[in-house]
Write a protein that holds these residues in place. Structure first.
Motif, short mmCIF file in Angstrom:
data_model
loop_
_atom_site.label_atom_id
_atom_site.label_comp_id
_atom_site.label_asym_id
_atom_site.label_seq_id
_atom_site.Cartn_x
_atom_site.Cartn_y
_atom_site.Cartn_z
N GLU A 4 66.90 33.51 52.24
CA GLU A 4 65.84 32.94 51.41
C GLU A 4 66.45 32.35 50.15
O GLU A 4 67.27 32.98 49.48
CB GLU A 4 64.85 34.05 51.01
CG GLU A 4 64.08 34.63 52.19
CD GLU A 4 63.13 33.62 52.81
OE1 GLU A 4 62.44 32.93 52.07
OE2 GLU A 4 63.12 33.52 54.03
N PRO A 161 62.94 43.42 57.72
CA PRO A 161 62.01 43.07 56.64
C PRO A 161 60.57 43.02 57.15
O PRO A 161 60.32 42.67 58.29
CB PRO A 161 62.48 41.68 56.21
CG PRO A 161 63.11 41.11 57.46
CD PRO A 161 63.76 42.27 58.14
N LYS A 166 58.85 40.64 51.97
CA LYS A 166 58.90 39.19 51.80
C LYS A 166 57.95 38.74 50.69
O LYS A 166 58.28 37.86 49.89
CB LYS A 166 58.55 38.50 53.12
CG LYS A 166 59.61 38.70 54.21
CD LYS A 166 59.23 38.01 55.50
CE LYS A 166 60.31 38.20 56.57
NZ LYS A 166 59.97 37.54 57.85
N TYR A 186 67.75 38.03 55.49
CA TYR A 186 66.90 38.89 56.32
C TYR A 186 67.58 39.15 57.66
O TYR A 186 68.08 38.21 58.30
CB TYR A 186 65.54 38.23 56.57
CG TYR A 186 64.65 38.13 55.36
CD1 TYR A 186 63.81 37.04 55.18
CD2 TYR A 186 64.63 39.13 54.40
CE1 TYR A 186 62.99 36.93 54.09
CE2 TYR A 186 63.81 39.04 53.29
CZ TYR A 186 63.00 37.94 53.13
OH TYR A 186 62.17 37.85 52.04
#
Length: 429
Positions: A4, A161, A166, A186
């Protein structure tokens, strides 16, 4: 595995936006629980401390944290970086855990490694509404870790996750820098971790493994993630992961393995004045290529490769992949309890312990320590004092039979290694 990207909006805007979010007033029950029940620690929490236990003495200030085995150290990853593991499922309910102490315990663990490249693996499964820390605590915890902690963390892997974690990262986006955000990955299945670290060296909680199996069973066969690779049988001339005794037999009686001779010879020539030697990682493709060449019986010339950090990582990797640590399991108790030996008698006791090692272990240890003493002699330039070298090499010279080590075991092992470096002129005479 996915990463991310989180955008850095600057300190002042971040503070303002956090105030608007009013994190301190958000009730925990607003967030969906990942599970409805809390897992128990896989060890007997009432167990008394001994050398085979990862628990601290009951009167240690961090005993009530360490006994849960929330935080562990699990050797080096495939890049030569130290691996710190955080197990969410081992966190007890709020009323049984001092979260401030947990934060200090985590910092105490990281303090030993933040000067080197390191990897953090977070097993998220098992975080529930009962043991989940407040958002305000998480915000303060992130701010507590200043630049020295964030600079050398090369990757944070969040395993299994959920929508909660998240959403949390999105919520914290204003205060997470862009650079740190790029380090977050992740990991949906345990098998994906094999690209980063050998899973057998991680003490993965049973419930995490069970959850991973359920996830894999729930998806369609055509979409099944890759399983962990099967270990191929050793090559005829394999060097890595082979007992020292066997290596000695293959080399016509030379008790110091060729990998140690090659890397140390090169590092003596070109690495003594490299700042931070042994603290940096190396290209994983090159590491694997060099390992394959050694295992295939080829000659490796580090002068041609011209990479000091590659040679340093290969040396550490060779030591870590030994089937039994260089200092042997037999000496584990004596070394962990070495702190009870008075200062005046330490050199004599250490000399007796080291001389009890098998000949190939003794000769290899002597060869390594003599080299590290020369590294330390140049610490004004390379910044690697005996204490710094002990932090790097201690976990690669000795570990428990289960591979992972808690903070309580790391301290004594590193301390023994430092004293060995300090007293090497007396121990190896």
């Amino acid at each position: 595995m996915s990463s991310e990207l989180l955008v850095d909006l600057g300190e002042e805007p971040a503070t303002a936006q956090l105030e608007q979010l009013k994190l301190a007033t958000i009730e925990d029950q607003q967030w969906p629980a990942d599970e409805t029940t809390l897992c128990k620690s896989e060890t007997d929490l009432s167990q008394r401390f001994d050398a085979d236990s990862p628990h601290l003495p009951w009167d240690h200030p961090f005993y009530d944290i360490a006994r849960h085995q929330i935080i562990e150290v699990a050797g080096d990853d495939n890049f030569g970086r130290k691996v710190i593991v955080f197990n969410a499922c081992r966190m007890p309910p709020h009323h049984q855990l001092d979260h401030h102490k947990l934060l200090m315990y985590l910092k105490g663990t990281l303090d030993q490694y933040v000067e080197s490249d390191y990897t953090l693996i977070y097993f998220h499964h098992g975080l529930t509404s009962e043991n989940k820390p407040s958002l305000s605590w998480l915000r303060d915890a992130y701010r507590e870790f200043d630049r020295k902690y964030k600079k050398n963390i090369k990757a944070l892997y969040i395993v299994h996750p959920t929508m909660f974690i998240k959403t949390l990262l999105i919520l914290f986006k204003p205060i997470i820098s862009f650079k740190f955000g790029r380090k977050i990955n992740y990991v949906s299945y345990l098998s994906e971790l094999e690209d980063v670290v050998k899973c057998e060296q991680l003490i993965i909680p049973a419930r995490v493994k069970e959850y991973d199996n359920k996830l894999r069973a729930s998806i369609k066969p055509t979409a099944q993630p890759p399983t962990s690779p099967l270990h191929s049988p050793p090559l005829p001339g394999q060097v890595f992961g082979v007992p020292l005794k066997l290596l000695r037999q293959r080399s016509d009686g030379d008790s110091v393995p060729v990998v140690m001779r090659d890397t140390i010879t090169f590092l003596l020539e070109q690495g003594l004045e490299i700042e931070g030697i042994f603290r940096r990682s190396a290209n994983v493709t090159l590491v694997k290529d060099v390992q394959l060449r050694y295992n295939s019986g080829e000659t490796v010339n580090f002068r041609e490769l011209e990479d000091v950090h590659l040679a340093a990582v290969i040396l550490k990797t060779f030591l870590r992949e030994l089937p039994e640590p260089l200092l042997t399991y037999q000496l584990y108790n004596d070394i962990v309890n070495f702190t009870s030996v008075s200062g005046d008698g330490q050199a004599e006791v250490m000399k007796a312990l080291v001389e009890s090692l098998p000949e190939e272990n003794y000769d290899s240890l002597r060869y390594l320590i003599t080299f590290l003493a020369q590294v330390s002699a140049n610490s004004d330039v390379n910044k690697m004092t005996n204490s710094n070298l002990a932090v790097v090499f201690g976990p690669n010279l000795l570990w428990g039979r289960d591979n992972a080590m808690s903070l309580s075991a790391i301290g004594p092992i590193n301390n023994f290694t430092r004293i060995l470096l300090d007293q090497q002129h007396l121990v190896f005479t």
